[in-house]
Design a protein around this motif. Sequence first.
Motif, PDB file in Angstrom:
ATOM      1  N   TRP A   1     -18.386 -16.188  11.902  1.00 13.83           N
ATOM      2  CA  TRP A   1     -17.374 -16.149  10.844  1.00 13.83           C
ATOM      3  C   TRP A   1     -15.969 -15.829  11.369  1.00 13.83           C
ATOM      4  O   TRP A   1     -15.821 -15.254  12.430  1.00 13.83           O
ATOM      5  N   ARG A   2     -14.994 -16.177  10.570  1.00 12.89           N
ATOM      6  CA  ARG A   2     -13.580 -15.830  10.704  1.00 12.89           C
ATOM      7  C   ARG A   2     -12.984 -16.187  12.067  1.00 12.89           C
ATOM      8  O   ARG A   2     -13.182 -17.270  12.557  1.00 12.89           O
ATOM      9  N   SER A   3     -12.243 -15.271  12.671  1.00 12.77           N
ATOM     10  CA  SER A   3     -11.524 -15.589  13.913  1.00 12.77           C
ATOM     11  C   SER A   3     -12.493 -15.915  15.052  1.00 12.77           C
ATOM     12  O   SER A   3     -12.187 -16.735  15.919  1.00 12.77           O
ATOM     13  N   LEU A   4     -13.673 -15.302  15.049  1.00 14.17           N
ATOM     14  CA  LEU A   4     -14.666 -15.607  16.072  1.00 14.17           C
ATOM     15  C   LEU A   4     -15.142 -17.055  15.929  1.00 14.17           C
ATOM     16  O   LEU A   4     -15.404 -17.729  16.929  1.00 14.17           O
ATOM     17  N   ALA A   5     -15.206 -17.553  14.700  1.00 16.92           N
ATOM     18  CA  ALA A   5     -15.578 -18.949  14.458  1.00 16.92           C
ATOM     19  C   ALA A   5     -14.505 -19.888  15.008  1.00 16.92           C
ATOM     20  O   ALA A   5     -14.815 -20.932  15.588  1.00 16.92           O
ATOM     21  N   GLU A   6     -13.261 -19.527  14.819  1.00 16.76           N
ATOM     22  CA  GLU A   6     -12.165 -20.347  15.341  1.00 16.76           C
ATOM     23  C   GLU A   6     -12.192 -20.387  16.865  1.00 16.76           C
ATOM     24  O   GLU A   6     -11.987 -21.435  17.477  1.00 16.76           O
TER      25      GLU A   6
ATOM     26  N   MET B   1     -13.648 -24.852   7.294  1.00 16.96           N
ATOM     27  CA  MET B   1     -12.749 -23.883   6.673  1.00 16.96           C
ATOM     28  C   MET B   1     -13.166 -23.763   5.205  1.00 16.96           C
ATOM     29  O   MET B   1     -13.217 -24.757   4.485  1.00 16.96           O
ATOM     30  N   LEU B   2     -13.489 -22.548   4.779  1.00 14.62           N
ATOM     31  CA  LEU B   2     -13.918 -22.298   3.412  1.00 14.62           C
ATOM     32  C   LEU B   2     -12.730 -21.853   2.569  1.00 14.62           C
ATOM     33  O   LEU B   2     -11.619 -21.691   3.071  1.00 14.62           O
ATOM     34  N   GLU B   3     -12.987 -21.645   1.281  1.00 18.93           N
ATOM     35  CA  GLU B   3     -11.925 -21.165   0.392  1.00 18.93           C
ATOM     36  C   GLU B   3     -11.300 -19.904   0.948  1.00 18.93           C
ATOM     37  O   GLU B   3     -11.989 -19.052   1.508  1.00 18.93           O
ATOM     38  N   GLY B   4     -10.009 -19.789   0.803  1.00 20.31           N
ATOM     39  CA  GLY B   4      -9.311 -18.614   1.297  1.00 20.31           C
ATOM     40  C   GLY B   4      -9.018 -18.678   2.784  1.00 20.31           C
ATOM     41  O   GLY B   4      -8.619 -17.697   3.376  1.00 20.31           O
ATOM     42  N   GLY B   5      -9.264 -19.843   3.417  1.00 18.27           N
ATOM     43  CA  GLY B   5      -8.962 -20.002   4.829  1.00 18.27           C
ATOM     44  C   GLY B   5      -9.935 -19.305   5.759  1.00 18.27           C
ATOM     45  O   GLY B   5      -9.605 -19.010   6.898  1.00 18.27           O
ATOM     46  N   ILE B   6     -11.145 -19.005   5.274  1.00 17.10           N
ATOM     47  CA  ILE B   6     -12.151 -18.340   6.105  1.00 17.10           C
ATOM     48  C   ILE B   6     -12.897 -19.391   6.926  1.00 17.10           C
ATOM     49  O   ILE B   6     -13.437 -20.344   6.374  1.00 17.10           O
ATOM     50  N   ALA B   7     -12.926 -19.193   8.235  1.00 19.06           N
ATOM     51  CA  ALA B   7     -13.598 -20.138   9.132  1.00 19.06           C
ATOM     52  C   ALA B   7     -15.074 -19.768   9.280  1.00 19.06           C
ATOM     53  O   ALA B   7     -15.436 -18.592   9.334  1.00 19.06           O
ATOM     54  N   LEU B   8     -15.915 -20.800   9.358  1.00 19.09           N
ATOM     55  CA  LEU B   8     -17.350 -20.664   9.568  1.00 19.09           C
ATOM     56  C   LEU B   8     -17.754 -21.658  10.644  1.00 19.09           C
ATOM     57  O   LEU B   8     -17.407 -22.834  10.564  1.00 19.09           O
ATOM     58  N   ALA B   9     -18.449 -21.185  11.665  1.00 17.29           N
ATOM     59  CA  ALA B   9     -18.944 -22.069  12.730  1.00 17.29           C
ATOM     60  C   ALA B   9     -20.454 -21.945  12.820  1.00 17.29           C
ATOM     61  O   ALA B   9     -21.004 -20.848  12.667  1.00 17.29           O
ATOM     62  N   LYS B  10     -21.111 -23.081  13.054  1.00 19.64           N
ATOM     63  CA  LYS B  10     -22.564 -23.123  13.230  1.00 19.64           C
ATOM     64  C   LYS B  10     -22.867 -23.887  14.511  1.00 19.64           C
ATOM     65  O   LYS B  10     -22.212 -24.888  14.801  1.00 19.64           O
ATOM     66  N   PHE B  11     -23.875 -23.416  15.243  1.00 14.39           N
ATOM     67  CA  PHE B  11     -24.329 -24.155  16.412  1.00 14.39           C
ATOM     68  C   PHE B  11     -25.721 -23.676  16.811  1.00 14.39           C
ATOM     69  O   PHE B  11     -26.096 -22.539  16.547  1.00 14.39           O
TER      70      PHE B  11
END
Length: 121
Positions: free
Chosen positions: A58-63, A21-31
């Motif tokens: 990024w964002r909701s797709l990362a979640e 979770m980055l600043e501002g509540g932005i989600a980031l996923a890596k795989f």
Amino acid sequence: MQGLNKVTLIGNLGKDPEVKMLEGGIALAKFPLATGESYKDSEGVKQTQTEWHNIIVWRSLAEIAGKYLKKGSSIYLEGKIKTRSYDDKDGNKKYVTEIIADNFIMLGKPSSDRANINETI
């Protein structure tokens, strides 16, 4: 003339998504995503080549990725290719090529956790 930067992949996750979770509540996923191709060599022996792709979501797709995707999951994804550079600890310039996914579809048999995914999106 404008260009087109579009990537379509079907493959399997090499490990569970790493979600931050980055600043501002932005989600980031890596795989990592593995894609494979098979062919017969000149002697008629089947050969398989695996290509590994670094995926960023990024964002909701990362979640969603963090909640529903696991190592070995099969997915179809669409996105764009991006190369970035950085300097390593010794001052050498390194390059990383990543796929920035803007859409993915989970393939295969749904697990019990994702049976109600439409309710969470």
